[in-house]
Design a protein around this motif. Structure first.
Motif, PDB file in Angstrom:
ATOM      1  N   GLY A 127      36.881  33.490  38.176  1.00 30.65           N
ATOM      2  CA  GLY A 127      38.270  33.917  38.248  1.00 30.65           C
ATOM      3  C   GLY A 127      38.662  34.891  37.160  1.00 30.65           C
ATOM      4  N   SER A 128      37.958  34.863  36.019  1.00 35.65           N
ATOM      5  CA  SER A 128      38.286  35.775  34.922  1.00 35.65           C
ATOM      6  C   SER A 128      38.084  37.237  35.303  1.00 35.65           C
ATOM      7  CB  SER A 128      37.443  35.438  33.681  1.00 35.65           C
ATOM      8  OG  SER A 128      36.065  35.684  33.913  1.00 35.65           O
ATOM      9  N   PHE A 129      37.256  37.501  36.305  1.00 33.90           N
ATOM     10  CA  PHE A 129      37.042  38.870  36.774  1.00 33.90           C
ATOM     11  C   PHE A 129      38.257  39.402  37.545  1.00 33.90           C
ATOM     12  CE2 PHE A 129      32.790  37.527  35.860  1.00 33.90           C
ATOM     13  CZ  PHE A 129      32.058  38.669  35.576  1.00 33.90           C
ATOM     14  N   GLY A 130      39.140  38.513  37.968  1.00 28.44           N
ATOM     15  CA  GLY A 130      40.271  38.943  38.785  1.00 28.44           C
ATOM     16  C   GLY A 130      41.599  38.981  38.061  1.00 28.44           C
ATOM     17  N   THR A 131      41.614  38.719  36.745  1.00 31.47           N
ATOM     18  CA  THR A 131      42.881  38.673  36.017  1.00 31.47           C
ATOM     19  C   THR A 131      43.604  40.012  36.004  1.00 31.47           C
ATOM     20  OG1 THR A 131      42.067  36.896  34.584  1.00 31.47           O
ATOM     21  CG2 THR A 131      43.961  38.151  33.810  1.00 31.47           C
ATOM     22  N   ALA A 132      42.913  41.067  35.624  1.00 28.88           N
ATOM     23  CA  ALA A 132      43.543  42.392  35.547  1.00 28.88           C
ATOM     24  C   ALA A 132      44.007  42.889  36.920  1.00 28.88           C
ATOM     25  CB  ALA A 132      42.595  43.395  34.896  1.00 28.88           C
ATOM     26  N   PRO A 133      43.176  42.789  37.979  1.00 23.94           N
ATOM     27  CA  PRO A 133      43.674  43.187  39.303  1.00 23.94           C
ATOM     28  C   PRO A 133      44.885  42.369  39.763  1.00 23.94           C
ATOM     29  CG  PRO A 133      41.287  43.064  39.329  1.00 23.94           C
ATOM     30  CD  PRO A 133      41.727  42.494  38.013  1.00 23.94           C
ATOM     31  N   THR A 134      44.880  41.076  39.445  1.00 26.23           N
ATOM     32  CA  THR A 134      46.024  40.233  39.796  1.00 26.23           C
ATOM     33  C   THR A 134      47.290  40.731  39.119  1.00 26.23           C
ATOM     34  OG1 THR A 134      44.644  38.260  40.107  1.00 26.23           O
ATOM     35  CG2 THR A 134      46.981  37.892  39.684  1.00 26.23           C
ATOM     36  N   ALA A 135      47.175  41.097  37.854  1.00 23.30           N
ATOM     37  CA  ALA A 135      48.325  41.629  37.119  1.00 23.30           C
ATOM     38  C   ALA A 135      48.837  42.911  37.774  1.00 23.30           C
ATOM     39  CB  ALA A 135      47.941  41.893  35.664  1.00 23.30           C
ATOM     40  N   TYR A 136      47.925  43.739  38.254  1.00 27.21           N
ATOM     41  CA  TYR A 136      48.334  44.994  38.912  1.00 27.21           C
ATOM     42  C   TYR A 136      49.125  44.694  40.186  1.00 27.21           C
ATOM     43  CZ  TYR A 136      48.168  49.672  40.885  1.00 27.21           C
ATOM     44  OH  TYR A 136      48.529  50.891  41.400  1.00 27.21           O
ATOM     45  N   PHE A 137      48.614  43.770  41.010  1.00 31.89           N
ATOM     46  CA  PHE A 137      49.310  43.398  42.242  1.00 31.89           C
ATOM     47  C   PHE A 137      50.685  42.809  41.927  1.00 31.89           C
ATOM     48  CE2 PHE A 137      45.247  44.005  44.127  1.00 31.89           C
ATOM     49  CZ  PHE A 137      45.423  44.077  45.507  1.00 31.89           C
ATOM     50  N   PHE A 138      50.745  41.935  40.934  1.00 35.30           N
ATOM     51  CA  PHE A 138      51.979  41.246  40.581  1.00 35.30           C
ATOM     52  C   PHE A 138      53.012  42.231  40.048  1.00 35.30           C
ATOM     53  CE2 PHE A 138      53.837  37.587  37.799  1.00 35.30           C
ATOM     54  CZ  PHE A 138      54.917  37.486  38.662  1.00 35.30           C
ATOM     55  N   ARG A 139      52.582  43.089  39.142  1.00 40.56           N
ATOM     56  CA  ARG A 139      53.508  44.040  38.520  1.00 40.56           C
ATOM     57  C   ARG A 139      54.125  44.983  39.535  1.00 40.56           C
ATOM     58  NH1 ARG A 139      54.947  46.496  33.777  1.00 40.56           N
ATOM     59  NH2 ARG A 139      55.393  48.718  33.938  1.00 40.56           N
ATOM     60  N   ASN A 140      53.342  45.383  40.525  1.00 42.33           N
ATOM     61  CA  ASN A 140      53.796  46.353  41.520  1.00 42.33           C
ATOM     62  C   ASN A 140      54.365  45.696  42.779  1.00 42.33           C
ATOM     63  OD1 ASN A 140      52.917  49.203  40.466  1.00 42.33           O
ATOM     64  ND2 ASN A 140      51.206  47.838  40.009  1.00 42.33           N
ATOM     65  N   LEU A 141      54.656  44.385  42.683  1.00 47.77           N
ATOM     66  CA  LEU A 141      55.271  43.631  43.780  1.00 47.77           C
ATOM     67  C   LEU A 141      54.497  43.788  45.094  1.00 47.77           C
ATOM     68  CD1 LEU A 141      59.090  44.229  43.114  1.00 47.77           C
ATOM     69  CD2 LEU A 141      57.861  42.058  42.925  1.00 47.77           C
ATOM     70  N   MET A 142      53.175  43.785  44.991  1.00 50.53           N
ATOM     71  CA  MET A 142      52.331  43.892  46.186  1.00 50.53           C
ATOM     72  C   MET A 142      52.107  42.483  46.748  1.00 50.53           C
ATOM     73  SD  MET A 142      49.700  46.766  44.656  1.00 50.53           S
ATOM     74  CE  MET A 142      48.668  46.866  46.117  1.00 50.53           C
ATOM     75  N   VAL A 143      53.209  41.857  47.131  1.00 51.48           N
ATOM     76  CA  VAL A 143      53.177  40.457  47.574  1.00 51.48           C
ATOM     77  C   VAL A 143      52.444  40.322  48.906  1.00 51.48           C
ATOM     78  CG1 VAL A 143      54.576  38.445  48.098  1.00 51.48           C
ATOM     79  CG2 VAL A 143      55.360  40.085  46.382  1.00 51.48           C
ATOM     80  N   LYS A 144      52.703  41.252  49.816  1.00 53.47           N
ATOM     81  CA  LYS A 144      52.066  41.195  51.129  1.00 53.47           C
ATOM     82  C   LYS A 144      50.549  41.253  51.000  1.00 53.47           C
ATOM     83  CE  LYS A 144      51.803  43.763  55.499  1.00 53.47           C
ATOM     84  NZ  LYS A 144      52.351  44.929  56.253  1.00 53.47           N
ATOM     85  N   GLU A 145      50.040  42.219  50.240  1.00 49.55           N
ATOM     86  CA  GLU A 145      48.592  42.377  50.076  1.00 49.55           C
ATOM     87  C   GLU A 145      47.968  41.163  49.385  1.00 49.55           C
ATOM     88  OE1 GLU A 145      50.607  46.335  50.269  1.00 49.55           O
ATOM     89  OE2 GLU A 145      50.935  44.446  49.199  1.00 49.55           O
TER      90      GLU A 145
END
Length: 481
Positions: A127-145
């Motif tokens: 899961g540590s490999f997905g922290t930065a991408p998760t932050a990108y999705f969250f910050r940009n309100l990419m809730v659907k994706e």
């Protein structure tokens, strides 16, 4: 709220609700199959390890997701520094816990936990490999994706877990499901994220993030300890089997409030952050979010509580009846839990992670004292005390909200009280009517139909603004204001 922010909020809430609802439905379906195939001891084996993997995951993430979300401007170097830092910490923690696995097994006097722990702990490292991408999705309100990725991961891992359980793998089926879910989720994040890491090891951006993230790290540690303390204590002071009953009851409750929590949390902090420079605007947005949360959370969770007996017996059979009281008690806290989430999102959006941190730490200590004091009286008493402590602590959260944005307790109570009173009255009446029905299937049908119909009728009759605006947005007549 400006037009663009209104649209973002409405869209985020809609997709947050759809995504989290679909995920919880899938979890429910797979959970029913697993519970029928496995025993409480199987669930207990995995449950007692959860606190270790959860804490390691918190250290690995280190609060950087919300720290990135809360910054006004984020560059590639910021994401990249967080990415490499998370992987380094995740790998180090996995090696430490790999070595400590035999000691964990000795603590519970269960040798089989050694190999299980070493496998299950892979989840937080992957899961540590997905922290930065998760932050990108969250910050940009990419809730659907984000929702689509999670749903795909749940389907694949759920089918695999059920298949393994069917073929007699026992608790290994649950562990494999957990590791596979994190793996697929991380892979899909990498595939669909517009941001990707580069081979540069500049850690200087972390210095700007650390003052915020370090407070969130300490906060998350206490939060995860509190959330998993029962499984750890029950496995040690009672039996692995009883920890399994608690795990199953808690799981059903979590599936209920996670839908609401995920919907609110997917937009809360980003929306509050955008309005943080206009105090009156922020206060109006917060109050509207509070009313929407109460409108959804109270009937949903209290309704889940009154149908818990029927759901457990029909779906996973009478062998799990001991988990019904656990589920009923936790549903009361689950009704208030999304409100606490709104308060914490507000503090973080105002750049006050220190308040979030110390408040959560104080709550954690208070909870531990309550649990320790009520432990000799049994699990149910301990859960009642725990629930009461969390609900009362909302007053502390409100004190800080009043201090920083000027919202009064009277206005907050005015916002949520109607939904609480109506929900309690509807559920009490429904429970009384259904008590005369002996057939368990008919009882479940009557409870769901009657409670939903009564609540909708009362919302319409009393001209609830939140109810009408929700309908109007769903039917594209107007957006949430």
């Amino acid at each position: 709220m400006g037009t663009s922010l209104k649209e973002k909020t409405a869209k985020g809430l809609l997709w947050g609700g759809i995504g989290n609802g679909a995920m919880q439905l899938l979890n429910l379906i797979f959970g029913i199959f697993l519970a029928r195939l496995l025993t409480s001891t199987d669930y207990g084996m995995v449950a007692v390890l959860t606190i270790f993997s959860a804490m390691a995951g918190v250290f690995s993430e280190s609060g950087f997701i919300l720290a990135l979300v809360n910054r006004k401007e984020v560059k590639h170097e910021d994401y990249n520094a967080v990415f490499w830092f998370n992987i380094s910490v995740g790998a180090s923690l996995y090696l430490i816990l790999f070595v400590c696995a035999p000691f964990i097994a000795d603590f519970y006097d269960t040798p089989e936990l050694t190999q299980l722990a070493r496998f299950q702990f892979l989840s937080f490292f992957i899961g540590s490999f997905g922290t930065a991408p998760t932050a990108y999705f969250f910050r940009n309100l990419m809730v659907k994706e984000r929702s689509q990725i999670q749903i795909a991961a749940i389907i694949i891992s759920g089918v695999t877990g059920v298949t393994c359980a069917y073929h007699g793998w026992g608790y290994w089926g649950i562990a494999l499901q957990t590791v596979l879910y994190v793996s697929i989720n991380t892979i899909l994040l990498w595939i669909f994220s517009p941001w990707h890491p580069t081979l540069s090891f500049n850690m200087r951006p972390l210095r700007a993030l650390l003052p915020f993230s370090s407070k969130l790290l300490l906060t998350s540690l206490f939060t995860h300890v509190n959330n998993n303390i029962f499984s750890a204590l029950l496995g040690y002071f009672y039996t692995i089997k009883q920890a399994g009953y608690y795990s199953q009851g808690s799981k059903w409750t979590t599936m209920g409030y996670s839908t609401i929590f995920g919907m609110i949390n997917s937009v809360g902090q980003p929306v509050f952050r955008e309005a943080s420079e206009d105090l009156q605007r922020l206060q109006n947005i917060f109050r509207k979010m509070m009313r929407f949360t109460a409108f959804v959370s109270f009937p949903a969770m209290l309704g889940l509580g009154i149908v818990s007996h029927e759901l457990i017996v029909i779906s996973i059979t009478e062998k799990w009846l001991p988990c019904v009281p656990v589920m009923q008690i936790l549903c009361v806290w689950g009704a208030f839990m999304p409100i606490a989430t709104l308060y914490s999102n507000l503090m973080n959006s105002l750049g006050r992670p220190n308040i979030y941190m110390w408040n959560t730490i104080a709550l954690g200590i208070f909870q531990l004292l309550c649990v320790w004091g009520s432990y000799p009286y049994g699990l149910n008493v301990m859960l009642i005390v725990y629930t009461a402590a969390n609900i009362l602590w909302l007053l502390v959260w409100h004190y800080f909200a009043h201090k920083h944005i000027g919202i009064s307790l009277f206005n907050t109570l005015k916002d949520i009280a109607p939904y609480l009173i109506i929900s309690v009255a509807v559920m009490a009446f429904t429970y009384w009517v259904a008590s005369y029905i002996e057939n368990i299937y008919l009882s479940l049908l009557v409870k769901i139909t009657l409670a939903a119909s009564l609540y909708i009728f009362l919302m319409w009759s009393l001209k609830s603004i939140v109810f009408r605006e929700s309908l109007q947005y769903l039917f594209k007549k107007k957006t949430i204001e």
